[in-house]
Design an enzyme around this catalytic site. Structure first.
Site, PDB file in Angstrom:
ATOM      1  CB  THR A 106      -0.671   6.172   0.531  1.00 45.23           C
ATOM      2  OG1 THR A 106      -1.779   5.265   0.565  1.00 45.23           O
ATOM      3  CG2 THR A 106      -1.388   7.287  -0.116  1.00 45.23           C
ATOM      4  N   GLY A 148      -9.952   7.925   2.400  1.00 48.50           N
ATOM      5  CA  GLY A 148      -9.489   9.362   2.227  1.00 48.50           C
ATOM      6  C   GLY A 148     -10.663  10.244   1.782  1.00 48.50           C
ATOM      7  NE  ARG A 202      -9.432   7.670  -3.508  1.00 44.34           N
ATOM      8  CZ  ARG A 202      -8.529   7.454  -2.755  1.00 44.34           C
ATOM      9  NH1 ARG A 202      -7.373   7.201  -2.659  1.00 44.34           N
ATOM     10  NH2 ARG A 202      -9.117   7.537  -1.525  1.00 44.34           N
ATOM     11  CB  VAL A 203      -5.921  12.465  -5.890  1.00 45.63           C
ATOM     12  CG1 VAL A 203      -4.786  12.829  -4.788  1.00 45.63           C
ATOM     13  CG2 VAL A 203      -5.001  12.496  -7.229  1.00 45.63           C
ATOM     14  CB  THR A 226      -1.867   5.684   4.268  1.00 44.40           C
ATOM     15  OG1 THR A 226      -2.667   5.469   3.062  1.00 44.40           O
ATOM     16  CG2 THR A 226      -1.225   6.992   4.375  1.00 44.40           C
ATOM     17  CB  THR A 245      -4.224   5.840   7.662  1.00 43.01           C
ATOM     18  OG1 THR A 245      -4.382   4.476   6.955  1.00 43.01           O
ATOM     19  CG2 THR A 245      -4.807   5.078   9.085  1.00 43.01           C
ATOM     20  N   GLY A 246      -6.810   5.569   6.068  1.00 47.90           N
ATOM     21  CA  GLY A 246      -8.239   5.159   6.163  1.00 47.90           C
ATOM     22  C   GLY A 246      -8.960   5.640   4.716  1.00 47.90           C
ATOM     23  CB  SER A 254      -0.914   0.101   1.206  1.00 50.60           C
ATOM     24  OG  SER A 254      -0.054  -0.238   2.156  1.00 50.60           O
TER      25      SER A 254
HETATM   26  N1  ASP Z   1      -5.932   7.199   2.964  1.00 47.99           N
HETATM   27  C1  ASP Z   1      -5.546   6.584   2.031  1.00 47.99           C
HETATM   28  C2  ASP Z   1      -6.154   7.136   0.628  1.00 47.99           C
HETATM   29  O1  ASP Z   1      -7.517   7.144   0.940  1.00 47.99           O
HETATM   30  C3  ASP Z   1      -5.542   5.152   1.915  1.00 47.99           C
HETATM   31  C4  ASP Z   1      -5.182   4.532   3.106  1.00 47.99           C
HETATM   32  O2  ASP Z   1      -4.828   4.831   3.949  1.00 47.99           O
HETATM   33  O3  ASP Z   1      -5.340   3.108   3.275  1.00 47.99           O
HETATM   34  O4  ASP Z   1      -5.786   7.093  -0.335  1.00 47.99           O
END
Ligand code: ASP
Length: 331
Positions: free
Chosen positions: A210, A246, A220-221, A192, A243-244, A90
């Site tokens: 990430t 986004g 996608r961003v 991330t 994280t998580g 990731s």
């Molecule tokens: N926050 C990151 C994103 O949305 C992904 C992640 O943390 O797993 O790109």
């Protein structure tokens, strides 16, 4: 509970994308204590805190701080460890691709002066965190994207390389076959890397790197490279990173919110909890996605909170590496 299990339980499949995976097993952590659930709040400097279970990354950042290097150097060197780790699917090398098979990386970095540099949709360069630092230090800009960012990186001496490892390619091919662009469950080691550090001068820096959501739509961003969302530092107050999913962090400008809440007097822990509460009160579907925040204040107090069980945090403080699962909202 393992992250894998969590993702299954939380039916991330309904999102149409796959949240980056997480980790949980500490490898080679000679000095790492893994604690089940804890919110460490006592202040002590210097310190490093990072999202997920990344003891090698925090150890590297700590080593930089011990050498007397700046928190900015610690962040860059610490993040690079995970970017170079091909097993981590990731971040950086080996990151899972978008639905068209392209590995596209997002990263940002912020220094004690409040300067910021970011790259979005960067391809073929293993260390987006270092390119982000170059954007901050060598250009009059703050964000560079896509081909232009790649060309800039090459002009700065970065070597282009194929970041799609055999393992990630195989996972993508499997995903295409079985899910036909419907979501699946991601089971990698971590997602991330958001990292915050305070050096022995008391100066704060942060970084976030990430490959974003696995099998995302091309182009996608996420939140990670966006100032105030994936990361925010104010050297007078503190810093936060995320994280998580986004999209949810972006909509609530989570990291900026946390720093502003600390400015108003909240502890890092209270501020992280409030930022999660903003998300869950606005989005009734919160059971289907994860967001986790970490924060530090100027005194070296830390906080961490997530929507669901399974988020992990790594710290290096008082010469000791630690990994713990913070408290979470959805009990
Ligand atoms: N926050 C990151 C994103 O949305 C992904 C992640 O943390 O797993 O790109």
């Amino acid at each position: 509970m393992k992250r894998r299990k969590f993702i299954q339980n939380a039916s991330l499949s309904s999102l149409g994308v796959v949240a980056g995976a997480t980790a949980l097993a500490c490898k080679d952590e000679t000095k790492t204590n893994t604690v089940k659930t804890e919110n460490k709040t006592e202040g002590s400097l210097p310190l490093v805190i990072a999202t997920w279970n990344v003891p090698n990354a925090t150890a590297k950042a700590w080593e930089e701080l011990q050498k007397g290097n700046s928190s900015l150097d610690a962040i860059e060197q610490g993040c690079k460890i995970e970017e170079a780790n091909a097993e981590g699917q990731s971040v950086g090398l080996g990151g899972l691709p978008d639905r068209d098979g392209n590995v596209t990386l997002d990263a940002c970095i912020m220094n004690k002066e409040g300067n910021y540099g970011a790259v979005v949709y960067l391809q073929n360069i293993k260390h987006p965190i270092s390119v982000a630092r170059k954007v901050m230090e060598e250009t009059p800009h703050v964000i560079m994207a896509g081909k232009g960012a790649e060309q800039f990186a090459i002009s700065q001496g970065f070597e282009p390389e194929n970041l799609l490892t055999e393992a990630s390619k195989k996972a993508w091919e499997q995903w295409k076959e079985t899910s036909q662009y419907k979501p699946i469950i991601n089971i990698e080691n971590h997602d991330t890397i958001g990292m915050l550090a305070i050096d022995s001068n008391g100066d704060i820096a942060g970084g976030c790197t990430t490959s974003g959501l696995a099998y995302k739509m091309a182009g996608r961003v996420g939140d990670s490279p966006i100032i105030g969302s994936g990361l925010f530092i104010d050297n007078e107050i503190g810093g936060a990173t995320a994280t998580g999913l986004g999209e949810e962090v972006l909509k609530t400008v989570g990291s900026f919110l946390i720093v502003e809440l600390m400015r108003q007097g909240k502890s890092p822990q209270e501020a992280c909890e409030e930022a999660i509460s903003r998300i869950v009160t606005k989005n009734p579907n919160f059971k289907d996605f994860q967001v986790g925040y970490i924060a530090v204040n100027k005194k070296g107090e830390t906080g961490a909170y997530s929507i669901h069980e399974g988020f992990y945090v790594s710290t290096y403080q008082e010469d000791m590496a630690k990994s713990y699962m913070p408290e979470f909202h959805n009990k």
